[in-house]
Motif scaffolding. Sequence first.
Motif: not given
Length: 108
Positions: A62-64, A67-72
């Motif tokens: 799970v990205p920290d 922004r990366e987490r929201a995109a995924l």
Amino acid sequence: MGVQLAKWALSPDVAARGLSSTARLVLVAMCFTSQDRDTTTTEARLWWGGHESLMIQLAGDVPDDERERAALARRIKRAISELVEAGAIVLAEAPGRGRRATYRIESG
């Protein structure tokens, strides 16, 4: 473990549905973590793993970064919508307070 379900997800019949590679990967992940057959505690072909488990299977973690987490998370939501539209999965139980959504894999 849904080995037979995963075989179905990788079959030419499912490939012919024109799913995106992300949707196909999400479907395979759902299939591997579902049961092929009913057990005393679990109905076959149900998946309730949640988006975080799919994030781990797609990205390795799970990205920290928020922004990366929201995109995924958006990619996963689009893939699930695509799978529903293609008839590969159906919503078996809507999410609720403290409960994840449950999907039934429609493996023909």
